[in-house]
Write a protein that holds these residues in place. Sequence first.
Motif, mmCIF file in Angstrom:
data_model
loop_
_atom_site.group_PDB
_atom_site.id
_atom_site.type_symbol
_atom_site.label_atom_id
_atom_site.label_comp_id
_atom_site.label_asym_id
_atom_site.label_seq_id
_atom_site.Cartn_x
_atom_site.Cartn_y
_atom_site.Cartn_z
ATOM 1 N N ASN A 55 0.824 -1.208 0.000
ATOM 2 C CA ASN A 55 0.000 0.000 0.000
ATOM 3 C C ASN A 55 0.860 1.262 0.000
ATOM 4 O OD1 ASN A 55 -2.423 -1.412 0.015
ATOM 5 N ND2 ASN A 55 -2.623 -1.375 2.239
ATOM 6 N N ARG A 56 1.924 1.261 0.800
ATOM 7 C CA ARG A 56 2.782 2.442 0.903
ATOM 8 C C ARG A 56 3.512 2.704 -0.405
ATOM 9 N NH1 ARG A 56 6.747 1.282 5.464
ATOM 10 N NH2 ARG A 56 7.593 3.302 4.856
ATOM 11 N N ILE A 57 4.008 1.645 -1.039
ATOM 12 C CA ILE A 57 4.698 1.823 -2.321
ATOM 13 C C ILE A 57 3.734 2.359 -3.365
ATOM 14 C CG2 ILE A 57 5.881 0.638 -4.208
ATOM 15 C CD1 ILE A 57 7.027 -1.297 -2.153
ATOM 16 N N ALA A 58 2.544 1.767 -3.457
ATOM 17 C CA ALA A 58 1.570 2.205 -4.452
ATOM 18 C C ALA A 58 1.152 3.645 -4.217
ATOM 19 C CB ALA A 58 0.347 1.287 -4.440
ATOM 20 N N ALA A 59 0.876 3.999 -2.947
ATOM 21 C CA ALA A 59 0.478 5.369 -2.635
ATOM 22 C C ALA A 59 1.608 6.349 -2.889
ATOM 23 C CB ALA A 59 0.011 5.460 -1.180
ATOM 24 N N SER A 60 2.851 5.875 -2.808
ATOM 25 C CA SER A 60 3.994 6.740 -3.059
ATOM 26 C C SER A 60 4.197 6.998 -4.543
ATOM 27 C CB SER A 60 5.272 6.101 -2.487
ATOM 28 O OG SER A 60 5.213 6.007 -1.086
ATOM 29 N N LEU A 61 3.802 6.059 -5.378
ATOM 30 C CA LEU A 61 4.114 6.161 -6.798
ATOM 31 C C LEU A 61 2.946 6.594 -7.670
ATOM 32 C CD1 LEU A 61 6.334 2.959 -7.240
ATOM 33 C CD2 LEU A 61 7.075 5.339 -7.098
ATOM 34 N N MET A 62 1.737 6.549 -7.158
ATOM 35 C CA MET A 62 0.569 6.882 -7.977
ATOM 36 C C MET A 62 0.012 8.242 -7.573
ATOM 37 S SD MET A 62 0.630 4.113 -9.712
ATOM 38 C CE MET A 62 -0.859 4.253 -10.708
ATOM 39 N N ASP A 64 -3.053 9.359 -8.113
ATOM 40 C CA ASP A 64 -4.463 9.305 -7.723
ATOM 41 C C ASP A 64 -4.658 8.187 -6.698
ATOM 42 O OD1 ASP A 64 -7.382 10.128 -8.470
ATOM 43 O OD2 ASP A 64 -7.384 7.936 -8.523
ATOM 44 N N LEU A 65 -5.404 8.480 -5.629
ATOM 45 C CA LEU A 65 -5.603 7.502 -4.571
ATOM 46 C C LEU A 65 -6.330 6.265 -5.076
ATOM 47 C CD1 LEU A 65 -5.296 6.749 -1.615
ATOM 48 C CD2 LEU A 65 -7.412 7.990 -1.139
ATOM 49 N N GLU A 66 -7.298 6.444 -5.972
ATOM 50 C CA GLU A 66 -8.001 5.281 -6.508
ATOM 51 C C GLU A 66 -7.052 4.409 -7.325
ATOM 52 O OE1 GLU A 66 -11.005 4.197 -5.887
ATOM 53 O OE2 GLU A 66 -11.306 5.868 -4.497
ATOM 54 N N ASP A 67 -6.168 5.043 -8.103
ATOM 55 C CA ASP A 67 -5.174 4.271 -8.843
ATOM 56 C C ASP A 67 -4.251 3.527 -7.882
ATOM 57 O OD1 ASP A 67 -6.153 5.093 -11.281
ATOM 58 O OD2 ASP A 67 -4.754 6.763 -11.482
ATOM 59 N N ALA A 68 -3.889 4.190 -6.786
ATOM 60 C CA ALA A 68 -3.028 3.540 -5.799
ATOM 61 C C ALA A 68 -3.715 2.320 -5.199
ATOM 62 C CB ALA A 68 -2.647 4.542 -4.705
ATOM 63 N N ARG A 69 -5.001 2.458 -4.891
ATOM 64 C CA ARG A 69 -5.742 1.321 -4.345
ATOM 65 C C ARG A 69 -5.776 0.172 -5.351
ATOM 66 N NH1 ARG A 69 -10.842 4.882 -2.077
ATOM 67 N NH2 ARG A 69 -10.001 5.345 -0.009
ATOM 68 N N ASP A 70 -6.061 0.505 -6.610
ATOM 69 C CA ASP A 70 -6.141 -0.535 -7.638
ATOM 70 C C ASP A 70 -4.795 -1.204 -7.844
ATOM 71 O OD1 ASP A 70 -8.805 0.048 -7.977
ATOM 72 O OD2 ASP A 70 -8.518 1.287 -9.766
ATOM 73 N N ALA A 71 -3.728 -0.393 -7.881
ATOM 74 C CA ALA A 71 -2.392 -0.947 -8.087
ATOM 75 C C ALA A 71 -1.982 -1.832 -6.910
ATOM 76 C CB ALA A 71 -1.383 0.173 -8.295
ATOM 77 N N ALA A 72 -2.299 -1.396 -5.693
ATOM 78 C CA ALA A 72 -1.977 -2.198 -4.517
ATOM 79 C C ALA A 72 -2.745 -3.515 -4.534
ATOM 80 C CB ALA A 72 -2.276 -1.415 -3.247
ATOM 81 N N GLN A 73 -4.035 -3.436 -4.859
ATOM 82 C CA GLN A 73 -4.850 -4.645 -4.893
ATOM 83 C C GLN A 73 -4.341 -5.615 -5.952
ATOM 84 O OE1 GLN A 73 -7.254 -5.321 -2.728
ATOM 85 N NE2 GLN A 73 -7.557 -7.352 -3.613
ATOM 86 N N GLU A 74 -4.011 -5.085 -7.119
ATOM 87 C CA GLU A 74 -3.507 -5.956 -8.189
ATOM 88 C C GLU A 74 -2.159 -6.571 -7.796
ATOM 89 O OE1 GLU A 74 -2.240 -5.725 -12.906
ATOM 90 O OE2 GLU A 74 -3.853 -4.453 -12.138
ATOM 91 N N SER A 75 -1.333 -5.786 -7.096
ATOM 92 C CA SER A 75 -0.039 -6.310 -6.649
ATOM 93 C C SER A 75 -0.231 -7.484 -5.699
ATOM 94 C CB SER A 75 0.777 -5.209 -5.968
ATOM 95 O OG SER A 75 1.076 -4.160 -6.872
ATOM 96 N N LEU A 76 -1.199 -7.381 -4.800
ATOM 97 C CA LEU A 76 -1.452 -8.468 -3.857
ATOM 98 C C LEU A 76 -2.035 -9.693 -4.568
ATOM 99 C CD1 LEU A 76 -2.871 -6.378 -0.874
ATOM 100 C CD2 LEU A 76 -0.625 -7.479 -1.027
ATOM 101 N N VAL A 77 -2.838 -9.451 -5.590
ATOM 102 C CA VAL A 77 -3.343 -10.573 -6.386
ATOM 103 C C VAL A 77 -2.188 -11.266 -7.100
ATOM 104 C CG1 VAL A 77 -4.754 -11.196 -8.377
ATOM 105 C CG2 VAL A 77 -5.657 -9.610 -6.678
ATOM 106 N N LYS A 78 -1.272 -10.453 -7.656
ATOM 107 C CA LYS A 78 -0.110 -11.030 -8.337
ATOM 108 C C LYS A 78 0.779 -11.784 -7.354
ATOM 109 C CE LYS A 78 0.263 -7.782 -12.197
ATOM 110 N NZ LYS A 78 1.109 -6.736 -12.833
#
Length: 217
Positions: A55-62, A64-78
Amino acid sequence: MQPGIPAIRLPEERVPVPILQAYRRLSDLALVTKARAGDRPALDVLVERSAPRVNRIAASLMVDLEDARDAAQESLVKLCTKLRQFRGDAQFSTWLHRLTVNTCRDFQDKKRVRLTEPLADTDEPAGDESDPAWASALSDMRRDLAGALNRLSPDQRSVVVLRDVFGLSYEEIAGSLRVPVGTAKCYVHRGRARMRAVLEERMPAASPPAGPVSGRP
């Protein structure tokens, strides 16, 4: 953890509490070994443990907060679907950093958005944010840092975040991003210099000191 991104909580009705507690005491490597063998509770605990950092990495790099949430969720799925690709030739955290950074880059390519970094962590600078003056100053500082980081290239931004926000060594960064150690050091040096120049542009020009001016260069 970044504000606005929820924590992962395991459904304790699915796994008995004593089992969860026992698994939570295991090392990352032990959890990975069990999860790769099909142990679902081990995978659940590994995801729970990894979520805050992802979550911290995604929020640091994105930006938009919604994009960060989506990227974090996809990372955990991966993490769940690609864990068998982890060969153990590097630390699990290194593999996780690389997976998350690459996922964020995929979002950047797909949506063609500019990235930013709030440089916010769980440890905030000392001060009372209920004080309007302090809150305003803190907001300005975050905005300036975000704007400066936004001016970096994606490669420089990723390396600066991993080095200065997460405190990774150059060797860990090189392993996470699959670049030579020298390249990681170069990106950090150039990224910091670029951020410093951008921040200096935003600062008011200082008045020259009083007194005679030396003719030396």
